[in-house]
Design an enzyme around this catalytic site. Sequence first.
Site, PDB file in Angstrom:
ATOM      1  N   PHE A   1       1.295  -1.410   0.242  1.00  0.00           N
ATOM      2  CA  PHE A   1       0.112   0.099  -0.153  1.00  0.00           C
ATOM      3  C   PHE A   1       0.976   1.449   0.148  1.00  0.00           C
ATOM      4  O   PHE A   1       2.109   1.550   0.541  1.00  0.00           O
ATOM      5  CB  PHE A   1      -0.573  -0.147   1.535  1.00  0.00           C
ATOM      6  CG  PHE A   1      -0.330   0.110   2.630  1.00  0.00           C
ATOM      7  CD1 PHE A   1       0.318   1.299   3.236  1.00  0.00           C
ATOM      8  CD2 PHE A   1       0.225  -1.221   2.991  1.00  0.00           C
ATOM      9  CE1 PHE A   1       0.807   1.050   4.644  1.00  0.00           C
ATOM     10  CE2 PHE A   1       0.797  -0.969   4.483  1.00  0.00           C
ATOM     11  CZ  PHE A   1       0.487   0.340   4.600  1.00  0.00           C
ATOM     12  N   CYS A   2       0.286   2.468  -0.462  1.00  0.00           N
ATOM     13  CA  CYS A   2       0.819   3.916  -0.265  1.00  0.00           C
ATOM     14  C   CYS A   2      -0.181   4.441   0.382  1.00  0.00           C
ATOM     15  O   CYS A   2      -1.168   4.169   1.105  1.00  0.00           O
ATOM     16  CB  CYS A   2       1.856   4.598  -1.886  1.00  0.00           C
ATOM     17  SG  CYS A   2       0.580   4.545  -3.141  1.00  0.00           S
ATOM     18  N   TRP A   3      -0.047   5.769  -0.571  1.00  0.00           N
ATOM     19  CA  TRP A   3      -1.206   6.816   0.260  1.00  0.00           C
ATOM     20  C   TRP A   3      -2.065   6.688   0.750  1.00  0.00           C
ATOM     21  O   TRP A   3      -3.333   6.522   1.265  1.00  0.00           O
ATOM     22  CB  TRP A   3      -0.160   8.280   0.357  1.00  0.00           C
ATOM     23  CG  TRP A   3      -1.514   9.356   0.625  1.00  0.00           C
ATOM     24  CD1 TRP A   3      -2.055  10.214   0.015  1.00  0.00           C
ATOM     25  CD2 TRP A   3      -1.944   9.545   1.681  1.00  0.00           C
ATOM     26  NE1 TRP A   3      -2.695  10.890   0.583  1.00  0.00           N
ATOM     27  CE2 TRP A   3      -2.874  10.248   1.681  1.00  0.00           C
ATOM     28  CE3 TRP A   3      -1.913   8.734   3.454  1.00  0.00           C
ATOM     29  CZ2 TRP A   3      -3.587  11.127   3.084  1.00  0.00           C
ATOM     30  CZ3 TRP A   3      -2.414   9.362   4.088  1.00  0.00           C
ATOM     31  CH2 TRP A   3      -2.943  10.716   4.093  1.00  0.00           C
TER      32      TRP A   3
ATOM     33  N   ILE B   1      -3.336   4.121   2.693  1.00  0.00           N
ATOM     34  CA  ILE B   1      -3.685   4.287   3.552  1.00  0.00           C
ATOM     35  C   ILE B   1      -4.070   5.305   4.355  1.00  0.00           C
ATOM     36  O   ILE B   1      -4.554   5.432   5.227  1.00  0.00           O
ATOM     37  CB  ILE B   1      -2.339   4.290   4.540  1.00  0.00           C
ATOM     38  CG1 ILE B   1      -2.048   4.350   6.135  1.00  0.00           C
ATOM     39  CG2 ILE B   1      -1.383   5.332   4.350  1.00  0.00           C
ATOM     40  CD1 ILE B   1      -1.032   4.731   6.635  1.00  0.00           C
TER      41      ILE B   1
END
Length: 344
Positions: free
Chosen positions: A93-95, A122
């Site tokens: 996952f990233c932002w 996230i």
Amino acid sequence: MVRDITLTEALELQKNHSHTLVDVRSPKEYKEATIPGSMNIPIFTNEERAEVGMLYKQVGKQAAMDHGLVIFSKKLPEFIAEFRKIDTPITVFCWRGGMRSKTAMTVLELMGIRSSRISGGIHTYRQRVIARLQETIKPKLLVLNGYTGSGKTKILRKLMEDGYPVIDLEGMAGHRGSIFGQIGVEPNNQKKFELLIANKLERYENEPYIFIEGESKRIGQVHMPELLFEKKEQSPQWIIQLPVEVRVKEILSVYEPEKQPGLFIEAFTRIRKRIHRPIAVQIQEDLENERFTEAVEQLLTHYYDPQYEHSVARFATIDRDVIQVATVQEAYEECLHRYKELMK
């Protein structure tokens, strides 16, 4: 092929199965706030992320993407090697579940490593945290209160080590709650503080009681969520009372001022004006000459104890129970005894 899963699915996989969540954002982003239990394998370093971001603003998206590809391509062997160390299924996952997590999945797929990614990144976890902190807190709170140096944090952490439900506000804030509270610890930001609290509230939602310390609403640079603060204020207060000399020794053992005397003198200057001048001069002199026992006792007598007596007056209508003991260990044992009695 991009295999998106929801945040709820990812958390269930993490909780109930052998499954690893990987945050591919920069180390700085990861440190500021991440999904609890995840690990960090970043696509960009902090400096590289700043560089790509600046190019995006000044030139445009395509230029930033091209430059990012140049940076990342040089690191691919190292990046893949880190993922090969993981012997469980992987979700990245990233932002917001965008370019970085999609890039990570793509190169992993090319190297024969299957993975999925969290749809929305996230950011969806941040939304979940905000929603959790606005929900009614079901368990009752057992609030440990008392004068500065009463060992409340030590008691809470011992209870936590022994498997009892505890919300350690100072540990989550990265601050000990006093003017010297930032010395020797690393503060967390508001987002991470709230994330850690929400995680504990979710974990303990079916517990009848949670231990918590009687902190003020502000702890260092962070603020306690409104509903938690209100419930803490209205909950039974267990007042730990220890002899002054024991409290002094407890403070000295925690802060170890002899290791960084200059920091204590610097911190004292921020409250010096609030203390009667002759006493303040004596405390300053004691600190400068490393007479820390005398300085701490004076600080307790002329600053912290009066502050506490003023603050505790607001609990006049709340259930208060004094635990008067000779040592922190005795206080811990008494708290545990009372908790077990409540659980019967």
